[in-house]
Design a protein around this motif. Structure first.
Motif, PDB file in Angstrom:
ATOM      1  N   TYR A  60      -7.026  29.634  15.400  1.00  3.72           N
ATOM      2  CA  TYR A  60      -6.331  28.343  15.876  1.00  3.72           C
ATOM      3  C   TYR A  60      -6.934  27.327  14.972  1.00  3.72           C
ATOM      4  N   GLY A  61      -5.903  26.550  14.036  1.00  2.00           N
ATOM      5  CA  GLY A  61      -6.421  25.681  13.169  1.00  2.00           C
ATOM      6  C   GLY A  61      -5.659  24.492  13.026  1.00  2.00           C
ATOM      7  N   GLN A  62      -6.081  23.543  12.429  1.00  2.00           N
ATOM      8  CA  GLN A  62      -5.412  22.183  12.515  1.00  2.00           C
ATOM      9  C   GLN A  62      -5.443  21.456  11.150  1.00  2.00           C
ATOM     10  N   LYS A  63      -4.422  20.954  10.820  1.00  2.00           N
ATOM     11  CA  LYS A  63      -4.483  20.111   9.381  1.00  2.00           C
ATOM     12  C   LYS A  63      -4.585  18.427   9.619  1.00  2.00           C
ATOM     13  N   ARG A  64      -5.118  17.878   9.097  1.00  2.00           N
ATOM     14  CA  ARG A  64      -5.107  16.234   9.510  1.00  2.00           C
ATOM     15  C   ARG A  64      -5.091  15.677   7.786  1.00  2.00           C
ATOM     16  N   ILE A  65      -4.372  14.462   7.986  1.00  2.00           N
ATOM     17  CA  ILE A  65      -4.160  13.856   6.620  1.00  2.00           C
ATOM     18  C   ILE A  65      -4.369  12.193   7.051  1.00  2.00           C
ATOM     19  N   ASP A  66      -4.942  11.475   6.144  1.00  2.00           N
ATOM     20  CA  ASP A  66      -4.896   9.788   6.295  1.00  2.00           C
ATOM     21  C   ASP A  66      -3.864   9.517   5.368  1.00  2.00           C
ATOM     22  N   TRP A  67      -2.731   8.952   5.598  1.00  2.00           N
ATOM     23  CA  TRP A  67      -1.639   8.348   4.789  1.00  2.00           C
ATOM     24  C   TRP A  67      -2.071   7.113   4.058  1.00  2.00           C
ATOM     25  N   ASP A  68      -3.010   6.400   4.956  1.00  2.00           N
ATOM     26  CA  ASP A  68      -3.343   5.096   4.487  1.00  2.00           C
ATOM     27  C   ASP A  68      -4.175   5.146   3.080  1.00  2.00           C
ATOM     28  N   LYS A  69      -4.698   6.268   2.987  1.00  2.00           N
ATOM     29  CA  LYS A  69      -5.739   6.369   1.644  1.00  2.00           C
ATOM     30  C   LYS A  69      -4.768   7.032   0.547  1.00  2.00           C
ATOM     31  N   ILE A  70      -3.620   7.437   0.804  1.00  2.00           N
ATOM     32  CA  ILE A  70      -2.705   7.768  -0.388  1.00  2.00           C
ATOM     33  C   ILE A  70      -1.932   6.636  -1.297  1.00  2.00           C
ATOM     34  N   GLU A  71      -2.157   6.766  -2.567  1.00  2.00           N
ATOM     35  CA  GLU A  71      -1.888   5.776  -3.544  1.00  2.00           C
ATOM     36  C   GLU A  71      -0.768   6.341  -4.596  1.00  2.00           C
ATOM     37  N   PHE A  72       0.361   5.773  -4.680  1.00  2.00           N
ATOM     38  CA  PHE A  72       1.349   6.238  -5.644  1.00  2.00           C
ATOM     39  C   PHE A  72       1.492   5.645  -6.888  1.00  2.00           C
ATOM     40  N   ASP A 101       4.095   4.074  -8.242  1.00  2.00           N
ATOM     41  CA  ASP A 101       5.002   2.950  -8.220  1.00  2.00           C
ATOM     42  C   ASP A 101       4.597   1.682  -7.325  1.00  2.00           C
ATOM     43  N   GLU A 102       3.372   1.763  -6.947  1.00  2.00           N
ATOM     44  CA  GLU A 102       2.578   0.963  -6.410  1.00  2.00           C
ATOM     45  C   GLU A 102       1.844  -0.020  -7.290  1.00  2.00           C
ATOM     46  N   PHE A 103       1.706   0.445  -8.468  1.00  2.00           N
ATOM     47  CA  PHE A 103       0.737  -0.061  -9.488  1.00  2.00           C
ATOM     48  C   PHE A 103       1.728  -1.021 -10.543  1.00  2.00           C
ATOM     49  N   ASP A 104       1.258  -2.164 -11.009  1.00  2.00           N
ATOM     50  CA  ASP A 104       1.873  -2.811 -12.103  1.00  2.00           C
ATOM     51  C   ASP A 104       0.616  -2.917 -13.259  1.00  2.00           C
ATOM     52  N   LYS A 105       1.145  -2.671 -14.552  1.00  2.00           N
ATOM     53  CA  LYS A 105       0.272  -2.323 -15.631  1.00  2.00           C
ATOM     54  C   LYS A 105      -0.690  -3.603 -15.684  1.00  2.00           C
ATOM     55  N   LEU A 106      -0.418  -4.650 -15.573  1.00  2.00           N
ATOM     56  CA  LEU A 106      -1.251  -5.688 -15.547  1.00  2.00           C
ATOM     57  C   LEU A 106      -1.990  -6.219 -14.407  1.00  2.00           C
ATOM     58  N   PHE A 107      -1.445  -6.089 -13.138  1.00  2.00           N
ATOM     59  CA  PHE A 107      -2.170  -6.572 -12.113  1.00  2.00           C
ATOM     60  C   PHE A 107      -2.514  -5.731 -11.126  1.00  2.00           C
ATOM     61  N   GLY A 108      -2.449  -4.423 -11.474  1.00  2.00           N
ATOM     62  CA  GLY A 108      -2.854  -3.237 -10.510  1.00  2.00           C
ATOM     63  C   GLY A 108      -1.867  -2.767  -9.251  1.00  2.00           C
ATOM     64  N   LYS A 109      -2.457  -2.782  -8.232  1.00  2.00           N
ATOM     65  CA  LYS A 109      -1.590  -2.275  -7.180  1.00  2.00           C
ATOM     66  C   LYS A 109      -1.166  -3.642  -6.273  1.00  2.00           C
ATOM     67  N   VAL A 110       0.121  -3.802  -6.430  1.00  2.00           N
ATOM     68  CA  VAL A 110       0.588  -4.853  -6.094  1.00  2.00           C
ATOM     69  C   VAL A 110       2.104  -4.733  -5.436  1.00  2.00           C
ATOM     70  N   TYR A 111       2.567  -3.248  -5.455  1.00  2.00           N
ATOM     71  CA  TYR A 111       4.023  -3.290  -5.217  1.00  2.00           C
ATOM     72  C   TYR A 111       3.979  -2.070  -3.646  1.00  2.00           C
ATOM     73  N   PRO A 112       4.710  -2.159  -2.725  1.00  2.00           N
ATOM     74  CA  PRO A 112       4.841  -1.028  -1.905  1.00  2.00           C
ATOM     75  C   PRO A 112       5.633   0.067  -2.215  1.00  2.00           C
ATOM     76  N   THR A 113       5.049   1.060  -1.842  1.00  2.00           N
ATOM     77  CA  THR A 113       5.608   2.613  -2.373  1.00  2.00           C
ATOM     78  C   THR A 113       6.853   2.718  -1.737  1.00  2.00           C
ATOM     79  N   GLY A 114       7.678   3.471  -2.295  1.00  2.00           N
ATOM     80  CA  GLY A 114       8.937   3.863  -1.834  1.00  2.00           C
ATOM     81  C   GLY A 114       8.771   5.318  -1.280  1.00  2.00           C
ATOM     82  N   PHE A 115       7.705   5.603  -0.993  1.00  2.00           N
ATOM     83  CA  PHE A 115       7.540   6.947  -0.142  1.00  2.00           C
ATOM     84  C   PHE A 115       7.711   6.846   1.166  1.00  2.00           C
ATOM     85  N   ASP A 116       8.494   7.709   1.533  1.00  2.00           N
ATOM     86  CA  ASP A 116       8.764   7.803   3.225  1.00  2.00           C
ATOM     87  C   ASP A 116       7.820   8.732   3.944  1.00  2.00           C
ATOM     88  N   PHE A 117       6.875   7.811   4.665  1.00  2.00           N
ATOM     89  CA  PHE A 117       5.524   8.716   5.120  1.00  2.00           C
ATOM     90  C   PHE A 117       6.239   9.319   6.309  1.00  2.00           C
TER      91      PHE A 117
END
Length: 227
Positions: A109-121, A123-139
């Motif tokens: 018997y097994g279980q898989k867990r994942i922390d969605w809050d720690k995943i970065e995409f 589309d969240e990053f700007d070339k100059l300002f870094g991580k500033v946008y929300p992702t379009g990924f549907d969690f």
């Protein structure tokens, strides 16, 4: 459309982890044995892959043997964690004076867990300002999946006359077919992702002993797995 497959952790010292690779091994092992394995891959990067495995087996008067295994594997910064516990039963059959066959089956018997809050995409990053946008990924709504797992294996042990003064040769040839049935498929996204694909393992261990008391020798081993 896309498809993807995962992979089980691979341990370099496979001969020190027999139950993990073949549920038939308790039928060959006499007495009671314990195994503890730890593996860390790419320790120089953040959140490297870490795998822990504990297993034990015991024989009941040579009639049958039981095995137990507990495993944990953590992957990447998203903390994708897979844990499972399982038992196996193996039945040895004496084919001849020098050949022993063991067949085993495992259930877990097994279980898989994942922390969605720690995943970065990207589309969240700007070339100059870094991580500033929300992702379009549907969690997905779920961050935990449970599953059952069944596998089976065979091992054959052969050895020469132990009372002979000539060099002795013995060996174990085995094959196992793991994740033969996984229910349900514990994938978090998509339908073309096989979270726990079927795995085949083939292995050969040999022992060559020589000397007046057979106190010298060497033991080559080889294993092939495909998943």
């Amino acid at each position: 459309m896309y498809s993807a497959n995962s992979q089980d952790p691979v341990f370099s010292s496979f001969y020190n982890n027999p139950i993990y690779y073949n549920p038939a091994s308790p039928g060959i092992i006499r007495g009671t044995d314990f195994y503890l394995n730890y593996r860390e891959q790419w320790p120089g990067i953040p959140q490297s892959n870490r795998s822990f495995n504990f297993s034990a087996s015991t024989s009941f008067c040579g009639l049958f043997s039981l095995g137990f295994i507990a495993s944990s594997n953590i992957e990447g910064e998203s903390m994708l964690k897979t844990t499972y516990t399982g038992i196996s039963i193996a039945v040895p059959v004496k084919i001849s004076k020098h050949i022993l066959l063991s067949g085993g089956i495992s259930t877990s018997y097994g279980q898989k867990r994942i922390d969605w809050d720690k995943i970065e995409f990207d589309d969240e990053f700007d070339k100059l300002f870094g991580k500033v946008y929300p992702t379009g990924f549907d969690f997905p709504d779920e961050n935990r999946k449970s599953y059952g797992d069944v596998g089976f294996g065979l091992e054959v042990q052969a050895f020469s006359n132990k009372h002979s003064h000539r060099p002795q040769v013995s060996g174990i040839l085995g094959a196992s077919f793991q994740h033969a049935a996984v229910f349900p498929n514990p994938n978090f996204i998509g339908t073309n992702i096989n979270a726990i694909p079927f795995k085949q393992v083939y292995h050969l261990d040999l022992w060559f002993l020589y000397g007046n008391r057979h106190d010298k020798g060497f033991s080559p081993a080889i294993m092939y797995e495909n998943q």
